[in-house]
Design a protein around this motif. Structure first.
Motif, PDB file in Angstrom:
ATOM      1  N   ALA A  61       0.959  -1.061   0.488  1.00 43.98           N
ATOM      2  CA  ALA A  61      -0.078  -0.084   0.123  1.00 43.98           C
ATOM      3  C   ALA A  61       0.944   1.228  -0.027  1.00 43.98           C
ATOM      4  O   ALA A  61       0.893   2.241  -0.569  1.00 43.98           O
ATOM      5  N   GLY A  62       2.240   1.600   0.790  1.00 46.08           N
ATOM      6  CA  GLY A  62       2.809   2.247   0.554  1.00 46.08           C
ATOM      7  C   GLY A  62       3.418   2.558  -0.547  1.00 46.08           C
ATOM      8  O   GLY A  62       3.706   3.993  -1.099  1.00 46.08           O
ATOM      9  N   HIS A  63       3.863   1.400  -1.106  1.00 46.10           N
ATOM     10  CA  HIS A  63       4.202   1.701  -2.585  1.00 46.10           C
ATOM     11  C   HIS A  63       3.214   1.865  -3.702  1.00 46.10           C
ATOM     12  O   HIS A  63       3.917   2.691  -5.179  1.00 46.10           O
ATOM     13  N   VAL A  64       1.995   1.913  -3.882  1.00 46.00           N
ATOM     14  CA  VAL A  64       0.836   2.027  -4.066  1.00 46.00           C
ATOM     15  C   VAL A  64       0.587   3.059  -4.250  1.00 46.00           C
ATOM     16  O   VAL A  64       1.023   4.180  -5.104  1.00 46.00           O
ATOM     17  N   ASN A  65       0.868   4.261  -2.832  1.00 39.39           N
ATOM     18  CA  ASN A  65       0.635   5.075  -3.002  1.00 39.39           C
ATOM     19  C   ASN A  65       2.066   6.462  -3.666  1.00 39.39           C
ATOM     20  O   ASN A  65       1.571   7.515  -4.535  1.00 39.39           O
ATOM     21  N   LYS A  66       2.605   5.942  -4.075  1.00 39.38           N
ATOM     22  CA  LYS A  66       3.850   6.813  -3.841  1.00 39.38           C
ATOM     23  C   LYS A  66       3.862   6.085  -5.642  1.00 39.38           C
ATOM     24  O   LYS A  66       3.923   7.298  -6.511  1.00 39.38           O
ATOM     25  N   PHE A  67       3.701   5.040  -6.607  1.00 36.23           N
ATOM     26  CA  PHE A  67       3.575   4.983  -7.887  1.00 36.23           C
ATOM     27  C   PHE A  67       2.366   5.770  -8.405  1.00 36.23           C
ATOM     28  O   PHE A  67       2.425   6.709  -9.337  1.00 36.23           O
ATOM     29  N   ALA A  68       1.645   5.903  -7.724  1.00 33.72           N
ATOM     30  CA  ALA A  68       0.509   6.802  -8.315  1.00 33.72           C
ATOM     31  C   ALA A  68       0.667   8.092  -8.078  1.00 33.72           C
ATOM     32  O   ALA A  68       0.496   8.857  -9.071  1.00 33.72           O
ATOM     33  N   ALA A  69       1.531   8.889  -6.861  1.00 34.11           N
ATOM     34  CA  ALA A  69       1.964  10.390  -7.393  1.00 34.11           C
ATOM     35  C   ALA A  69       2.926   9.850  -7.986  1.00 34.11           C
ATOM     36  O   ALA A  69       2.806  11.113  -9.159  1.00 34.11           O
ATOM     37  N   TYR A  70       3.472   9.483  -8.055  1.00 31.61           N
ATOM     38  CA  TYR A  70       4.549   9.621  -9.470  1.00 31.61           C
ATOM     39  C   TYR A  70       4.342   9.832 -10.719  1.00 31.61           C
ATOM     40  O   TYR A  70       4.207  10.102 -11.396  1.00 31.61           O
ATOM     41  N   PHE A  71       3.119   8.834 -11.354  1.00 35.82           N
ATOM     42  CA  PHE A  71       2.374   8.323 -12.262  1.00 35.82           C
ATOM     43  C   PHE A  71       1.049  10.345 -12.579  1.00 35.82           C
ATOM     44  O   PHE A  71       1.758  10.878 -13.283  1.00 35.82           O
ATOM     45  N   CYS A  72       1.071  10.052 -11.069  1.00 30.04           N
ATOM     46  CA  CYS A  72      -0.060  12.062 -11.266  1.00 30.04           C
ATOM     47  C   CYS A  72       0.777  12.862 -11.340  1.00 30.04           C
ATOM     48  O   CYS A  72       0.679  14.153 -12.190  1.00 30.04           O
ATOM     49  N   ASN A  73       2.246  12.851 -11.308  1.00 33.86           N
ATOM     50  CA  ASN A  73       3.408  14.023 -11.493  1.00 33.86           C
ATOM     51  C   ASN A  73       3.508  14.098 -12.641  1.00 33.86           C
ATOM     52  O   ASN A  73       4.642  15.396 -12.750  1.00 33.86           O
ATOM     53  N   SER A  74       4.125  12.833 -13.169  1.00 33.00           N
ATOM     54  CA  SER A  74       4.838  12.768 -14.715  1.00 33.00           C
ATOM     55  C   SER A  74       4.025  13.652 -15.839  1.00 33.00           C
ATOM     56  O   SER A  74       2.683  13.434 -15.803  1.00 33.00           O
ATOM     57  N   ASP A  75       4.537  13.053 -17.043  1.00 31.20           N
ATOM     58  CA  ASP A  75       3.897  13.742 -17.781  1.00 31.20           C
ATOM     59  C   ASP A  75       3.114  12.221 -19.446  1.00 31.20           C
ATOM     60  O   ASP A  75       2.869  12.586 -19.859  1.00 31.20           O
ATOM     61  N   LYS A  76       3.662  11.464 -18.618  1.00 30.89           N
ATOM     62  CA  LYS A  76       2.718  10.672 -18.908  1.00 30.89           C
ATOM     63  C   LYS A  76       1.644   9.824 -19.241  1.00 30.89           C
ATOM     64  O   LYS A  76       0.191  10.878 -17.797  1.00 30.89           O
ATOM     65  N   ALA A  77       0.523   8.955 -20.398  1.00 31.56           N
ATOM     66  CA  ALA A  77      -0.240   8.507 -20.514  1.00 31.56           C
ATOM     67  C   ALA A  77      -0.901   7.920 -20.012  1.00 31.56           C
ATOM     68  O   ALA A  77      -2.371   7.317 -19.371  1.00 31.56           O
ATOM     69  N   LYS A  78       0.271   6.558 -19.907  1.00 30.13           N
ATOM     70  CA  LYS A  78      -0.803   5.955 -19.376  1.00 30.13           C
ATOM     71  C   LYS A  78       0.545   5.399 -18.333  1.00 30.13           C
ATOM     72  O   LYS A  78       1.395   5.279 -17.925  1.00 30.13           O
ATOM     73  N   VAL A  79       0.121   4.538 -17.025  1.00 29.75           N
ATOM     74  CA  VAL A  79       0.907   4.218 -16.299  1.00 29.75           C
ATOM     75  C   VAL A  79       1.949   2.453 -16.339  1.00 29.75           C
ATOM     76  O   VAL A  79       3.273   2.912 -16.130  1.00 29.75           O
ATOM     77  N   HIS A  80       1.505   1.462 -17.341  1.00 29.00           N
ATOM     78  CA  HIS A  80       3.286   1.123 -17.596  1.00 29.00           C
ATOM     79  C   HIS A  80       3.978   1.831 -18.886  1.00 29.00           C
ATOM     80  O   HIS A  80       5.260   1.416 -18.880  1.00 29.00           O
TER      81      HIS A  80
END
Length: 595
Positions: free
Chosen positions: A119-138
Motif C-alpha cells: 500500500a505504501g508503494h501504491v501511494n508513491k507509484f500513484a503520485a509518481y504517475f500523476c506528477n509525470s507527463d505520461k498518459a499510461k501507468v505502464h
C-alpha cells in the motif's frame, strides 16, 4: 527601483525565454516589469508556485496597474476545469497506508506486513504517475524512483501486484468512487489537453515543476517565460522536474542578489560547488550586493522535521528561555508524518501500549523493531525520524511538546516571536535578517562518501544534488547574518562579519567533559543534587529511602497534576529532587498527563 542591465535585457526580449534567477535577485520585480512592457491588450497568465506566492503576486500586479495579468497556481487552474461542478470530492491530506489496505482490499501473503508495504508503494507509484507527463501507468517504471536496496528487492518481488493496485486506485478516483487527491485532478487536467487562451504565460519556480504541468505549459501557443533557480530544486522527492533544463528556450540570468552581501554570496557559491563531487555542474553566477544591518527577524532552519524538533527541544528544555517562538506551518504538523502517523503512536508502540495507538498500520506492529523493518522496506524517512526522536527522548516527549506549544505565538503573527523555526521546504521564498542553521544538512565529507558509493551501487544522483540545494536555499534565506555549524563551512573560508561559525560538539569533546556525577574522592560542586542528597542523609531524613507505596504514588500524582514544583514535592515527601524526578518518570506521569 533602477533596473539592472540583466533585468533590462529580459524585459526587452522576444519569444520563449528561460530565466535562471539566484536567490534574492528580484525575479518578481523583473516579471512584473516584463508584463508591464507588453501591449496593454495582452492576456497574461502568471503561474505561481503555491497559494501564498499567488496572494503576494496578485497584490504586486495590482499595484503595478496590470489588470490584464491573471494569477493562478497549477492546481487552481486544474480544480476549476476538473473538480468544479463535478461529482469529485477532494481529499485534502492524501491517503494513509492503512486506509489504502482497506479501500483496495489489499491482501498479500508471504512477507511480514506485506499488505502495508504494498500500500505504501501504491501511494508513491500513484503520485509518481500523476506528477509525470505520461498518459499510461505502464509507460513508467516505478523502480526508477526506488533506491534503497531493501525497498528495491521488495518492489522487484511484488511489482505486478503494486502496479495492479495502483491502477485500481487511480480507476476508483477517476470514477469518483473515492475522494480524489490534488495530484490526481492535476493529472486529469493534463490528460484533457487543455487550451489556455493567453498571449503570454509566465511560469514561476520552474525548477520544481511537475512533469504534468510542464507538459500543459509547453503545449500552449502563448509566448512562454520560465523563471527559477536550478540550484533551488528541492522537490524531487515529489517527482518534480527542473524545467529550466528541459527546455531549449533563449537563456537569461539574474545573478545579483539584493538580499545579502558578499559573505553570504561566497558561502552560497562554495556550497553549490560541492556538486562537483558528483560530477554535476557546480558553478553559479552570484554576486551579493545587499547591505542590510537589521536583526529583527531571527530563524532556526533545518533540513528535516527531526533536526528542527530536536533543536527546539534542546533550546526549550536546556536554555531555560521563555521567549515566544513560531513554527512556519502548523506546529502540530511537526509531530505527524504525511501518512498521518503521529509521534505519539510511535511512542505508544515503544512503550508497548498498542491499545492507545490510533494509526491502524502502526498498531499492527508488534514492537519498534517491526516498525523499523517496515521503514526499511518502504523508504519512509518521516517515520524513521519519529523513531529516532522516540529512541532519544522516550516518555519525556509529551511534556516537552506541551512546553513548546505553550511558548508558540497565537495565530500567525510571527512578528511577535523572538525566534522562528522552519524546515527549508517550509521557508522557501522567505527571508530573515539572522539565520541559525541546524547541523543536519549534508556535509562535504558525507557527500564524498555518497559519491563513492554511487560508483558501486544505484544511488539517486538527483537526490544527492538536491541535498546540496537544500543547504544552498537555507544559506540564502539570510539577509544580515548567518550562524553556521563548522561542519558545514567550506575549508579555508575567509572571515566575514556576516558569517558566524558555530562549534559542533563531537563524541571526543563529550568524552573530555567532566562528568556531572562526582567520582570517589572528588569534590562535588556547591548546591549540586549530590551535595543536597548527602545533607539529607546526614540530617537523618528517615523517609528519604523508604519504599514508595500506592498512597504515596497517588499523592505524588495529585501534586504533579496540580503543577507543584519539584522543590515543593521534595520537601513534602522528604526526598531529594532527583528521587522525585525518578519516581515521576517511573510512573510515566509526563506521558500520561502532559499530552
Amino acid at each position: 527601483m533602477k533596473l539592472t542591465e540583466e533585468q533590462q535585457q529580459i524585459i526587452a526580449s522576444e519569444g520563449d525565454i528561460r530565466i535562471n534567477a539566484v536567490a534574492g535577485s528580484g525575479k518578481t520585480t523583473t516579471v512584473v516589469a516584463y508584463a508591464k512592457a507588453r501591449p496593454r491588450q495582452s492576456r497574461i497568465l502568471y503561474l505561481a508556485f503555491n497559494r501564498s506566492v499567488k496572494i503576494e503576486a496578485v497584490q504586486k500586479f495590482y499595484r503595478a496597474g496590470l489588470p490584464n495579468v491573471k494569477v493562478e497556481t497549477a492546481h487552481s487552474l486544474a480544480f476549476r476545469r476538473v473538480v468544479a461542478g463535478s461529482n469529485y470530492k477532494v481529499r485534502s491530506q492524501g491517503y494513509k497506508t492503512h486506509e489504502l489496505v482497506d479501500l483496495l482490499k489489499i491482501y498479500v501473503s508471504g512477507e511480514k506486513h506485506a499488505e502495508y508495504i504494498v500500500a505504501g508503494h501504491v501511494n508513491k507509484f500513484a503520485a509518481y504517475f500523476c506528477n509525470s507527463d505520461k498518459a499510461k501507468v505502464h509507460e513508467l517504471n516505478y523502480l526508477d524512483v526506488v533506491f534503497d536496496r531493501k525497498a528495491t528487492g521488495f518492489v522487484r518481488s511484488y511489482y505486478k501486484i503494486i502496479e495492479k493496485f495502483t491502477r485500481i486506485f487511480l480507476a476508483k478516483m477517476d470514477r469518483a468512487e473515492v475522494e480524489i487527491t490534488h495530484d490526481f485532478y492535476l493529472k486529469k487536467f493534463q490528460l484533457q489537453n487543455p487550451v489556455l487562451t493567453y498571449d503570454y504565460i509566465l511560469f514561476d519556480e520552474g525548477q520544481d515543476a511537475s512533469g504534468a504541468m510542464l507538459d500543459v505549459f509547453l503545449r500552449q501557443n502563448a509566448v512562454k517565460v520560465i523563471v527559477g533557480d536550478s540550484h533551488q530544486q528541492i522537490y524531487g522527492w515529489r517527482y518534480a522536474v527542473n524545467s529550466l533544463e528541459k527546455v531549449n528556450f533563449q537563456h537569461y540570468n539574474l545573478s545579483r542578489s539584493f538580499r545579502f552581501g558578499e559573505g553570504v554570496a561566497l558561502l552560497a557559491c562554495q556550497t553549490v560547488a560541492m556538486k562537483k563531487l558528483t560530477n554535476s555542474p557546480g558553478a553559479i553566477q552570484l554576486t551579493g550586493v545587499g547591505n542590510s544591518e537589521t536583526t529583527n527577524s531571527k530563524a532556526v532552519l533545518a533540513r528535516t522535521n527531526l533536526g528542527l524538533l530536536m533543536r527546539a527541544i534542546e533550546q526549550v528544555t536546556e536554555s531555560g528561555d521563555t521567549e515566544k517562538i513560531y513554527f512556519e506551518g502548523n506546529i502540530n504538523s511537526y509531530t505527524y508524518a504525511d501518512d498521518g502517523a503521529s509521534l505519539y503512536d510511535v511512542l505508544n508502540l515503544y512503550n508497548g501500549k498498542r491499545r492507545l495507538i490510533r494509526d491502524k498500520m502502526i498498531r499492527q506492529m508488534r514492537n519498534l523493531d517491526d516498525l523499523v523493518e517496515y521503514i526499511e522496506s518502504t523508504e519512509d524517512k518521516q517515520l524513521g525520524m519519529m523513531v529516532e526522536i522516540v529512541k532519544k527522548y522516550g516518555n519525556q516527549i509529551p511534556g516537552i511538546i506541551k512546553k513548546i506549544k505553550g511558548r508558540h505565538v497565537d495565530g500567525d503573527d510571527k512578528t511577535a516571536a523572538r525566534m522562528i523555526y522552519s524546515t527549508v521546504h517550509r521557508c522557501k521564498g522567505m527571508e530573515y535578517d539572522e539565520v541559525f542553521l541546524v547541523d543536519d544538512f549534508v556535509t562535504k565529507e558525507k557527500l564524498e562518501k555518497l559519491a563513492v558509493q554511487h560508483q558501486r551501487e544505484k544511488l539517486d544522483l538527483t537526490r544527492l544534488n538536491e541535498e546540496v540545494n537544500l543547504l544552498y536555499v537555507a544559506v540564502t534565506r539570510a539577509k544580515t547574518c548567518i550562524h553556521i555549524p563548522e561542519t558545514l563551512l567550506p575549508e579555508n573560508f575567509p572571515v566575514f562579519n556576516s558569517i558566524n561559525v558555530i562549534k559542533v560538539e563531537t563524541d571526543e569533546d563529550l568524552e573530555d567533559e567532566p562528568s556531572s556525577v562526582p567520582s570517589s574522592g572528588s569534590v562535588a560542586p556547591k548546591n549540586s543534587e549530590y551535595e543536597e542528597q548527602m545533607a539529607r542523609i546526614k540530617a537523618g531524613h528517615k523517609k528519604a529511602y523508604q519504599p514508595w507505596t500506592e498512597d504515596l504514588d497517588l499523592q505524588l500524582t495529585r501534586m504533579y497534576c496540580e503543577g507543584e514544583k519539584i522543590k515543593a514535592m521534595s520537601e513534602y515527601f522528604g526526598r531529594t529532587p532527583g528521587a522525585i524526578r525518578s519516581r515521576i518518570k517511573k510512573l510515566e506521569l509526563p506521558y500520561l498527563y502532559n499530552e
